[in-house]
Design a protein around this motif. Structure first.
Motif, PDB file in Angstrom:
ATOM      1  N   UNK A  33       5.686  29.584  -6.009  1.00  0.00           N
ATOM      2  CA  UNK A  33       7.086  30.207  -5.033  1.00  0.00           C
ATOM      3  C   UNK A  33       6.542  29.559  -4.182  1.00  0.00           C
ATOM      4  N   UNK A  34       5.388  30.502  -3.426  1.00  0.00           N
ATOM      5  CA  UNK A  34       5.100  30.090  -2.387  1.00  0.00           C
ATOM      6  C   UNK A  34       3.895  29.021  -2.124  1.00  0.00           C
ATOM      7  N   UNK A  35       3.853  28.995  -0.791  1.00  0.00           N
ATOM      8  CA  UNK A  35       2.125  28.157  -0.707  1.00  0.00           C
ATOM      9  C   UNK A  35       0.859  29.630  -0.137  1.00  0.00           C
ATOM     10  N   UNK A  36       0.143  29.412  -1.097  1.00  0.00           N
ATOM     11  CA  UNK A  36      -0.560  30.273  -0.363  1.00  0.00           C
ATOM     12  C   UNK A  36      -2.902  29.562  -0.707  1.00  0.00           C
ATOM     13  N   UNK A  37      -3.066  29.733   0.840  1.00  0.00           N
ATOM     14  CA  UNK A  37      -4.398  29.268   0.829  1.00  0.00           C
ATOM     15  C   UNK A  37      -5.628  29.762   0.645  1.00  0.00           C
ATOM     16  N   UNK A  38      -6.126  29.404  -0.676  1.00  0.00           N
ATOM     17  CA  UNK A  38      -7.348  29.616  -1.727  1.00  0.00           C
ATOM     18  C   UNK A  38      -9.325  28.919  -0.886  1.00  0.00           C
ATOM     19  N   UNK A  39      -9.756  29.486  -1.367  1.00  0.00           N
ATOM     20  CA  UNK A  39     -10.953  29.227  -1.448  1.00  0.00           C
ATOM     21  C   UNK A  39     -11.561  28.808  -2.580  1.00  0.00           C
ATOM     22  N   UNK A  40     -12.242  27.771  -3.443  1.00  0.00           N
ATOM     23  CA  UNK A  40     -12.576  27.300  -4.149  1.00  0.00           C
ATOM     24  C   UNK A  40     -13.687  28.857  -3.432  1.00  0.00           C
ATOM     25  N   UNK A  41     -14.833  28.894  -4.857  1.00  0.00           N
ATOM     26  CA  UNK A  41     -15.345  29.869  -5.338  1.00  0.00           C
ATOM     27  C   UNK A  41     -16.443  29.421  -6.877  1.00  0.00           C
ATOM     28  N   UNK A  42     -17.457  29.817  -6.769  1.00  0.00           N
ATOM     29  CA  UNK A  42     -18.276  29.789  -8.642  1.00  0.00           C
ATOM     30  C   UNK A  42     -18.085  30.969  -8.941  1.00  0.00           C
ATOM     31  N   UNK A  43     -17.681  31.288  -9.906  1.00  0.00           N
ATOM     32  CA  UNK A  43     -17.959  32.573 -11.005  1.00  0.00           C
ATOM     33  C   UNK A  43     -19.669  32.963 -11.166  1.00  0.00           C
ATOM     34  N   UNK A  44     -19.573  33.901 -11.210  1.00  0.00           N
ATOM     35  CA  UNK A  44     -18.950  35.027 -11.335  1.00  0.00           C
ATOM     36  C   UNK A  44     -18.119  35.425 -10.248  1.00  0.00           C
ATOM     37  N   UNK A  45     -16.354  35.491 -10.625  1.00  0.00           N
ATOM     38  CA  UNK A  45     -15.874  35.623  -8.770  1.00  0.00           C
ATOM     39  C   UNK A  45     -15.991  37.869  -8.774  1.00  0.00           C
ATOM     40  N   UNK A  46     -16.284  38.378  -9.470  1.00  0.00           N
ATOM     41  CA  UNK A  46     -16.866  39.805  -9.613  1.00  0.00           C
ATOM     42  C   UNK A  46     -18.093  39.839  -8.859  1.00  0.00           C
ATOM     43  N   UNK A  47     -18.321  39.004  -9.294  1.00  0.00           N
ATOM     44  CA  UNK A  47     -20.638  39.171  -8.342  1.00  0.00           C
ATOM     45  C   UNK A  47     -21.132  38.954  -7.351  1.00  0.00           C
ATOM     46  N   UNK A  67     -14.711  25.153  -0.303  1.00  0.00           N
ATOM     47  CA  UNK A  67     -13.725  23.930   0.101  1.00  0.00           C
ATOM     48  C   UNK A  67     -12.180  25.451   0.351  1.00  0.00           C
ATOM     49  N   UNK A  68     -11.547  24.204   1.191  1.00  0.00           N
ATOM     50  CA  UNK A  68      -9.974  25.077   0.906  1.00  0.00           C
ATOM     51  C   UNK A  68      -8.922  24.544   0.544  1.00  0.00           C
ATOM     52  N   UNK A  69      -8.359  24.956  -0.170  1.00  0.00           N
ATOM     53  CA  UNK A  69      -6.929  24.491  -0.579  1.00  0.00           C
ATOM     54  C   UNK A  69      -6.466  24.824  -0.994  1.00  0.00           C
TER      55      UNK A  69
END
Length: 368
Positions: free
Chosen positions: A354-368, A347-349
């Protein structure tokens, strides 16, 4: 600063290593030695050694020990056996999280509770005030130093000092070595637990032995890339793993179900504080959900920023955020309404700070 803050038994060692110190949980703690990125990468690829002696320890003993702990926490204490540990939470009657903690069963009538540094005084009061069965409670926080040896090479580094028993030690299990065989310590608890997303151990030893254990392990692991690691790397590591930090991601205003910790709530295990409130949350479903996310453009999310949708509607707060050394991008945790359009991986959020940054929902663990 050290004059107004508590210090761990390893404070002089940290100063000798040139650690950058900072206040945390009422203690003067090392935030970094060689640098957060170097220490983070050491834990992911080799090993790191942390001082976490600021954590608190409480012994629960007597014939009512198990009944008390079951009354206190959300997980199923009856599933424990000698040498087994579990992760759990203490909740208010309304279901809010007072603290998350580890419970070790040392014997049928002896449990060790390990609590967060910033909550030591409040947790101790809560335990004393909610002990109708009369279990014996003893605050042992000043009687332990706690070191965390973490990383893919951690067990190999520790093996010469623990012996063959280490090969049989499973995740969330522990052994006690009280004969001086672990680096000349009169007593030691060797626990297969950690807060980094990597294999490793947590080592409970007497305060007077902490420096010897620290220096011995650092020397033994030097050729394997072992580095001393501070709270900075501990934070980036736990965020990549998707682990909650009390006071940021969980609090008395947060219940376990919305924090993704429903797996540590065992409603049928017996009566515990907050049980009926949590039963209602489970039946109705939590109104919000803690999600992990990864930045899709340059920018570092920070706690206190806001998660927003494509229309700019504020969904909820960012509770933790950092730059991930492994992903070379911003990552974080935060709360959104419990609807699949906000919570599904991919999902895109956006994060608004300080500024707006595009992020994407991800399933942890993120480093895997």
């Amino acid at each position: 600063m050290a004059d107004t803050l508590a210090t761990t038994p390893l404070y002089d060692v940290h100063e000798a290593l040139g650690a950058r110190m900072m206040p945390f949980g009422g203690f003067d703690m090392p935030v970094q030695y060689s640098g957060i990125i170097a220490e983070h990468e050491a834990v992911r690829n080799n090993a790191g050694l942390f001082d976490v002696s600021h954590m608190g320890e409480v012994d629960v003993t007597g014939p009512q020990a198990e009944a008390f702990v079951q009354h206190l926490v959300t997980n199923d204490v009856s599933a424990l056996y000698d040498g087994k540990a579990l992760y759990t939470a203490m909740c208010t009657p309304e279901g809010g999280i007072i603290d998350d903690l580890l419970v070790y069963r040392r014997a049928a009538n002896h449990f060790l509770l390990v609590i967060n540094a910033g909550n030591r005084a409040e947790d101790w009061r809560w335990m004393q005030e909610n002990n109708p069965m009369g279990a014996t409670l003893t605050n042992r926080s000043d009687e332990y130093a706690l070191l965390a040896l973490q990383g893919p090479k951690a067990l190999d580094i520790a093996r010469p000092f623990v012996g063959p028993a280490l090969d049989e030690l499973r995740f969330y299990h522990f052994i006690e070595m009280n004969d001086g065989s672990f680096i000349d310590c009169d007593r030691a608890i060797i626990s297969r637990t950690g807060y980094t997303g990597e294999p490793g151990l947590e080592l409970y030893v007497p305060p007077e032995d902490a420096a010897l254990v620290w220096n011995t392990l650092l020397e033994a692991g030097a050729d394997d890339g072992l580095l001393p690691a501070g709270l900075g790397a501990r934070d980036t590591l736990r965020m990549e793993a998707g682990f909650c930090l009390h006071g940021n991601d969980i609090s008395k205003e947060t219940n376990p179900y919305e924090a993704g910790l429903g797996w540590i709530v065992k409603l049928e295990a017996g009566d515990f504080i907050g049980r009926e409130a949590l039963r209602a949350v489970k039946e109705e479903g939590p109104h919000r959900k803690l999600v992990a996310f990864v930045a899709q453009e340059r920018g570092i999310p920070r706690a206190g920023d806001e998660l927003i949708d494509a229309d700019g509607t504020v969904l909820g707060p960012v509770t933790s955020g950092t730059q991930s050394p492994t992903l070379s991008s911003g990552i974080g945790l935060g709360y959104v309404p419990n609807k699949s359009i906000y919570t599904d991986p991919g999902t895109s959020l956006s994060v608004q700070g300080r500024r707006t940054v595009a992020v994407e929902v991800a399933k942890p663990p993120l480093h895997k």
